[in-house]
Design a protein around this motif. Structure first.
Motif, mmCIF file in Angstrom:
data_model
loop_
_atom_site.group_PDB
_atom_site.id
_atom_site.type_symbol
_atom_site.label_atom_id
_atom_site.label_comp_id
_atom_site.label_asym_id
_atom_site.label_seq_id
_atom_site.Cartn_x
_atom_site.Cartn_y
_atom_site.Cartn_z
ATOM 1 N N SER A 189 0.828 -1.202 0.000
ATOM 2 C CA SER A 189 0.000 0.000 0.000
ATOM 3 C C SER A 189 0.862 1.252 0.000
ATOM 4 O O SER A 189 2.078 1.198 0.178
ATOM 5 C CB SER A 189 -0.925 -0.001 1.220
ATOM 6 O OG SER A 189 -0.169 -0.035 2.415
ATOM 7 N N ASP A 190 0.196 2.386 -0.167
ATOM 8 C CA ASP A 190 0.875 3.676 -0.178
ATOM 9 C C ASP A 190 -0.122 4.746 0.255
ATOM 10 O O ASP A 190 -1.332 4.502 0.316
ATOM 11 C CB ASP A 190 1.418 3.965 -1.583
ATOM 12 C CG ASP A 190 2.386 5.136 -1.608
ATOM 13 O OD1 ASP A 190 2.908 5.495 -0.533
ATOM 14 O OD2 ASP A 190 2.612 5.704 -2.690
ATOM 15 N N TYR B 263 -1.611 3.243 3.446
ATOM 16 C CA TYR B 263 -0.459 2.904 4.279
ATOM 17 C C TYR B 263 -0.619 3.500 5.675
ATOM 18 O O TYR B 263 -0.392 2.824 6.689
ATOM 19 C CB TYR B 263 0.822 3.416 3.624
ATOM 20 C CG TYR B 263 2.092 3.120 4.410
ATOM 21 C CD1 TYR B 263 2.871 2.023 4.086
ATOM 22 C CD2 TYR B 263 2.498 3.928 5.470
ATOM 23 C CE1 TYR B 263 4.038 1.732 4.801
ATOM 24 C CE2 TYR B 263 3.645 3.650 6.189
ATOM 25 C CZ TYR B 263 4.418 2.552 5.853
ATOM 26 O OH TYR B 263 5.549 2.271 6.568
ATOM 27 N N ARG C 171 10.721 -2.325 -2.140
ATOM 28 C CA ARG C 171 9.459 -1.569 -2.193
ATOM 29 C C ARG C 171 9.688 -0.250 -1.501
ATOM 30 O O ARG C 171 9.400 -0.068 -0.325
ATOM 31 C CB ARG C 171 8.356 -2.373 -1.489
ATOM 32 C CG ARG C 171 6.980 -1.708 -1.516
ATOM 33 C CD ARG C 171 6.267 -1.918 -2.840
ATOM 34 N NE ARG C 171 4.887 -1.436 -2.753
ATOM 35 C CZ ARG C 171 4.484 -0.231 -3.145
ATOM 36 N NH1 ARG C 171 5.353 0.621 -3.657
ATOM 37 N NH2 ARG C 171 3.228 0.121 -3.043
ATOM 38 N N LYS D 258 8.607 2.991 -2.365
ATOM 39 C CA LYS D 258 7.664 4.098 -2.436
ATOM 40 C C LYS D 258 7.005 4.433 -1.095
ATOM 41 O O LYS D 258 6.906 5.599 -0.717
ATOM 42 C CB LYS D 258 6.596 3.813 -3.496
ATOM 43 C CG LYS D 258 5.785 5.046 -3.881
ATOM 44 C CD LYS D 258 4.860 4.749 -5.044
ATOM 45 C CE LYS D 258 4.082 6.002 -5.432
ATOM 46 N NZ LYS D 258 3.125 5.728 -6.535
ATOM 47 N N PRO D 259 6.534 3.428 -0.324
ATOM 48 C CA PRO D 259 5.892 3.764 0.953
ATOM 49 C C PRO D 259 6.837 4.399 1.969
ATOM 50 O O PRO D 259 6.377 4.917 2.981
ATOM 51 C CB PRO D 259 5.388 2.405 1.472
ATOM 52 C CG PRO D 259 5.349 1.518 0.280
ATOM 53 C CD PRO D 259 6.447 1.991 -0.609
ATOM 54 N N GLU E 31 8.510 7.105 1.862
ATOM 55 C CA GLU E 31 8.287 8.527 2.008
ATOM 56 C C GLU E 31 7.144 8.794 2.990
ATOM 57 O O GLU E 31 7.202 9.735 3.781
ATOM 58 C CB GLU E 31 8.003 9.151 0.647
ATOM 59 C CG GLU E 31 9.170 9.012 -0.336
ATOM 60 C CD GLU E 31 8.927 9.735 -1.650
ATOM 61 O OE1 GLU E 31 7.980 10.541 -1.706
ATOM 62 O OE2 GLU E 31 9.669 9.493 -2.609
ATOM 63 N N VAL E 32 6.116 7.944 2.944
ATOM 64 C CA VAL E 32 4.998 8.090 3.875
ATOM 65 C C VAL E 32 5.466 7.753 5.290
ATOM 66 O O VAL E 32 5.121 8.450 6.247
ATOM 67 C CB VAL E 32 3.835 7.164 3.468
ATOM 68 C CG1 VAL E 32 2.639 7.378 4.391
ATOM 69 C CG2 VAL E 32 3.434 7.400 2.023
#
Length: 501
Positions: A90-91, A95, A156, A158-159, A161-162
């Motif tokens: 998820s993102d 996320y 993985r 990308k998440p 940054e969150v």
């Protein structure tokens, strides 16, 4: 749930700190004075990022910090493992929702275990979570320390940054956030400045010459027989043995434990036995490690073969003098020009993460001009390329002491000439999730994997892929005939090994 009935499942527990039974943690883990400094920083005010490769001891340090803080009365520590598949898949807001639920549940469990009589509840968003932590801290009169393990996944990104946005937001005067990350993490997001918003601590134990006590203490705690003088030949002492193995795996604790396991059946250990261990580790641990990790690298999976070529080129370069001249000790470190390291940055990150190399110095001047980092090379692959394939006492003494000058790889050199970097695809899921559960069977890649019987029972229950197995609840697994608590733990541990780094 059915009672424990499979004691062979315990064999793999000691490989990872987060999977070690709490009652056995102190027995199997040893911490040096340098570790104590890190643990104190993990307990202090302010956000901290603990950076290290696979099996370097990040989880052990977080758990030990959590254990020590529990003994006090001024800090409320919460250890949170982020090994949760939906977080990888998820993102954005999705996320954040998963993250808030996981952290809320873990905080409530800690409150209950400590008998504090407080209902933390389940936060559904970032703001309510932040307010809830502040209220909890004020109510119980303690500073909160959040220890996030496995926060980053190399395949993985990308998440991340969150996550780092949450990490920054949750950090306050009442709440301190700490997290473990791998070398080379760059996806910190636009609102998180890694140096201004945190303290970064690098874990490195590859230079045993600076601490000759750490690995002998680990051996004494985990393998008492290997700490006794009568176990060894006249030319090899227990301290030399422990430090040599620690240097051989460039300080990687997981590799160290796996190497020690190979001496379980030996009544007498000499240099020939250690030589055999190194050569076998090169063949059935290091190279298969790349095969195991490849399907969980996501977009970086195409870099596995170039990483293999880079490692082979480095070893060939550092053993060249041994092959060309009557010199019997190979250079065990290499100084690489910073432009080369920059060009192959993700490859060096993978090699560091897997324990093929360990960065020893951030920057050193080169004889031919320019600067670059110094990397220690694992001795298993190094010895495998030495013409004699044989350890000598001179090699052992010099490698432990860090005597040989490092080899140099210049920016205009030809060592990496044949290594081509492929184009990377757009970010997608991890390939391991689509693999059949049969890939988790006992093998060189998964030495503590699942038996044929367990795989057959899982398939018979309609569980066909790793993804399906990861999402199957313990209750559903318990309904499968002859699968009880011990086998469920073994299945979970194997799934964690296959997905997480």
């Amino acid at each position: 749930m059915k009672p424990q009935q499979d004691d062979e499942a315990d064999s793999g527990l000691i490989l990872t700190a987060e999977e070690c039974p709490p009652e056995s943690f102190a027995k199997y883990h040893s911490f040096s004075s340098y570790d104590d400094v890190i643990i104190r920083k993990l307990s202090a005010h302010g956000p901290v990022l603990l950076r290290g490769g696979r099996g370097s001891g990040k989880s052990a340090l977080l758990l030990e910090a959590w254990r020590r803080m529990q003994e006090g009365s001024t800090i409320f520590p919460v250890y949170v493992s982020l090994r949760y598949l939906p977080l990888l898949q998820s993102d954005g807001e999705e996320y954040i929702g998963h993250f808030c639920t996981i952290l809320s549940d873990r905080v409530q469990k800690e409150v209950t275990d400590r008998g504090l009589g407080y209902n933390f509840g389940t936060a559904s968003d970032q703001l309510s979570l932040q307010l809830g932590l502040t209220k909890l801290s004020q109510t119980i009169g303690r500073r909160i320390v959040l220890l996030f393990d496995d926060a980053a996944h190399i395949g993985r990104e990308k998440p991340l940054e969150v996550f780092f946005d949450l990490f920054r937001t949750l950090s306050s005067g009442l709440t301190s956030c700490k997290a473990s990350i791998y070398p080379g993490v760059t996806k910190f997001g636009v609102r998180f400045d890694v140096f201004n918003d945190s303290t970064v601590i690098d874990i490195s134990r590859s230079d045993v010459s600076t601490d000759l006590d750490f690995f002998p203490k680990v051996v004494q705690a985990r393998y008492p027989k290997l700490a006794l003088r009568p176990t060894f030949s006249d030319r090899l002492s227990p301290v030399q043995f422990a430090n040599l193995l620690g240097r051989a795996v460039v300080g990687n604790l997981r590799g160290f434990i796996l190497a020690c396991n190979r001496f379980d059946e030996h009544d007498r250990i000499g240099i020939p036995e250690v030589t055999r261990c190194f050569l076998e580790m090169a063949t059935d641990y290091y190279w298969p490690l790349m095969e195991e990790v490849a399907p969980k690298l996501g977009v970086y999976e195409p870099l596995v073969e170039p990483a293999r070529e880079v490692m082979e080129a480095i070893v060939e370069h550092t053993t060249r003098l041994v092959k060309e001249r009557p010199r019997n000790i190979a250079q065990d470190r290499v100084l690489i020009h910073r432009q080369l390291v920059s060009h192959y940055s993700k490859i060096f990150e993978i090699l560091e993460y897997l324990g093929f190399l360990a960065r020893r110095e951030a920057s050193r001047a080169m004889k031919s001009g320019g600067r670059g980092p110094v990397f220690a090379i694992n001795l298993c692959n190094l010895l495998d390329s030495v013409p004699s394939n044989r350890l000598t006492i001179e090699m052992i003494e010099e490698w432990i002491a860090g005597v040989p000058e490092p080899a140099e790889l210049h920016v205009l050199g030809q060592t990496f000439q044949g290594v081509k970097l492929p184009l990377l695809p757009s970010e997608h899921g991890l390939a391991i999730l689509d693999r059949p559960v049969a890939v988790l069977g006992k093998s060189v890649a998964y030495p503590y994997g699942l038996t044929k019987d367990m795989i057959g029972r899982l398939q018979g229950a309609g569980i066909a892929t790793v993804d399906q197995l990861a999402n199957t609840t313990d209750q559903d697994l318990d309904r499968i005939e002859y699968i009880g608590a011990a086998k469920i733990k073994r299945i979970r541990d194997t799934v964690y090994q296959s997905i997480w780094m």
